[in-house]
Design a protein around this motif. Structure first.
Motif, short mmCIF file in Angstrom:
data_model
loop_
_atom_site.label_atom_id
_atom_site.label_comp_id
_atom_site.label_asym_id
_atom_site.label_seq_id
_atom_site.Cartn_x
_atom_site.Cartn_y
_atom_site.Cartn_z
N ILE A 9 -9.62 -21.78 -5.28
CA ILE A 9 -9.00 -20.21 -5.20
C ILE A 9 -7.92 -20.24 -6.41
CG2 ILE A 9 -7.60 -18.53 -3.89
CD1 ILE A 9 -9.08 -19.77 -1.49
N VAL A 10 -7.84 -19.38 -7.27
CA VAL A 10 -6.89 -19.29 -8.30
C VAL A 10 -6.20 -17.84 -7.90
CG1 VAL A 10 -6.18 -19.23 -10.63
CG2 VAL A 10 -7.92 -20.72 -9.75
N ALA A 19 -4.75 -16.97 -15.24
CA ALA A 19 -6.08 -16.51 -15.89
C ALA A 19 -6.55 -17.90 -16.79
CB ALA A 19 -5.87 -15.35 -16.98
N ALA A 20 -5.48 -18.53 -17.40
CA ALA A 20 -5.77 -19.72 -18.30
C ALA A 20 -6.34 -20.88 -17.28
CB ALA A 20 -4.66 -20.14 -18.94
N ALA A 21 -5.81 -21.04 -16.10
CA ALA A 21 -6.30 -22.32 -15.43
C ALA A 21 -7.49 -21.65 -14.83
CB ALA A 21 -5.42 -22.31 -14.11
N ALA A 22 -7.97 -20.56 -14.60
CA ALA A 22 -9.48 -20.04 -14.02
C ALA A 22 -10.28 -20.26 -15.09
CB ALA A 22 -9.35 -18.72 -13.55
N ASN A 88 -2.29 -21.68 -6.08
CA ASN A 88 -1.47 -20.82 -5.41
C ASN A 88 -0.22 -20.52 -6.41
OD1 ASN A 88 -3.49 -20.47 -2.97
ND2 ASN A 88 -2.07 -22.49 -2.35
N ASN A 89 -0.57 -19.23 -7.30
CA ASN A 89 0.00 -19.47 -8.59
C ASN A 89 0.86 -18.09 -8.68
OD1 ASN A 89 0.46 -19.92 -11.66
ND2 ASN A 89 -0.86 -18.03 -11.53
N ALA A 90 0.54 -17.08 -7.76
CA ALA A 90 0.94 -15.71 -8.03
C ALA A 90 2.47 -15.63 -7.85
CB ALA A 90 0.56 -14.73 -7.10
#
Ligand SMILES: NC(=O)c1ccc[n+]([C@@H]2O[C@H](COP(=O)([O-])OP(=O)(O)OC[C@H]3O[C@@H](n4cnc5c(N)ncnc54)[C@H](OP(=O)(O)O)[C@@H]3O)[C@@H](O)[C@H]2O)c1
Length: 250
Positions: A9-10, A19-22, A88-90
């Protein structure tokens, strides 16, 4: 590939670091559940991933909503059969200003988006990771509140420092179940959060030993490392990738 058949999950995937990580995780062969509020941006990213033969599904929602955390986990299970980890980045800075002028609503919102979201995420991700035999959770924290006190950012600093405390406890609680939990602390990064004022960017660049800000892809590489088996003995850590922001005095 390195992450073939792994599912992550990103959140915060509609822009910037998420977005870059996904994109990077998908390029390494992982299945991605993309989360954020903006559906159109998520759809576009999922299209980009599938055009590169990657696998991604979108589920838009608000990380302040506990049931959204559950829905993301259920999506990973239903679409891909389980979960191997989560970024968990938001996050949001919220309204910035000195504490005496800060509205309580803003305080609570910043804590909810950045910190309570992490609690909800862990609460529902950990049982599925246990079923999986382990996994890796990464929270996006910040140098703000850890090594640097920036005026006007009390709520953000408190939330991001809170994530580091929660990271340590989760790592201790679930290490025996082969679940690793780490906090990633980016330095100033060229995303929407950093705005588009060149004068501000110049000031921020000067805070870093490297005299520049990061590209989102550089932070994504650290997330990839922490989520992958390459970081198999890293847990409970606050991993700084801040261009020397924390040690720079001139
Ligand atoms: N840029 C920096 O200099 C910097 C430095 C240190 C740490 N960070 C952290 O890095 C993380 C990513 O930020 P970024 O720099 O990539 O900025 P960004 O491009 O503004 O990304 C923020 C992401 O969080 C999502 N988000 C915000 N509020 C949300 C909510 N209530 N529910 C669901 N998703 C929400 C946004 O999506 P939607 O708007 O579509 O919901 C967006 O995808 C954040 O946690 C931030 O605090 C950034």
């Amino acid at each position: 590939m390195e992450l073939n058949d792994k599912t992550f999950i990103v959140t915060g995937a509609s822009s910037g670091i998420g977005a870059a990580a996904a994109l990077l995780l998908a390029a390494k062969g992982a299945n991605i559940v993309l989360g954020a509020r903006r559906q159109a941006e998520l759809d576009q990213l999922a299209g980009q991933i599938s055009q590169s033969n990657g696998k991604a599904v979108c589920l838009s929602g608000d990380v302040r909503d506990e049931m959204y955390a559950l829905a993301l986990v259920n999506c990973a299970k239903d679409e891909f059969g389980g979960l191997d980890g989560a970024f968990n980045n938001a996050g949001t800075t919220g309204e910035m200003g000195p504490v005496p002028d800060m509205q309580s609503d803003n305080w609570h919102n910043v804590i909810d988006v950045n910190l309570s979201s992490g609690f909800y995420a862990a609460k529902y991700q950990i049982p599925l990771l246990c079923e999986n035999g382990g996994g890796s959770i990464v929270f996006t924290s910040s140098f703000v509140g850890h090594t640097v006190g920036l005026p006007g950012m009390a709520a953000y600093a408190a939330a991001k420092a809170g994530l580091i405390g929660m990271t340590q406890v989760l790592a201790a609680e679930h290490g025996a179940e082969n679940i690793r939990v780490n906090a990633l602390l980016p330095g100033g990064t060229m995303t929407a959060m950093a705005g588009d004022d060149p004068g501000f960017h110049e000031v921020v660049c000067g805070l870093h030993a490297l005299k520049r800000m990061a590209e989102p892809s550089e932070i994504a590489q650290v997330a990839l490392f922490l989520l992958s088996e390459n970081a198999s003995f890293a847990t409970g850590s606050a991993i700084v990738a801040d261009g020397g922001n924390s040690i720079n005095k001139f």
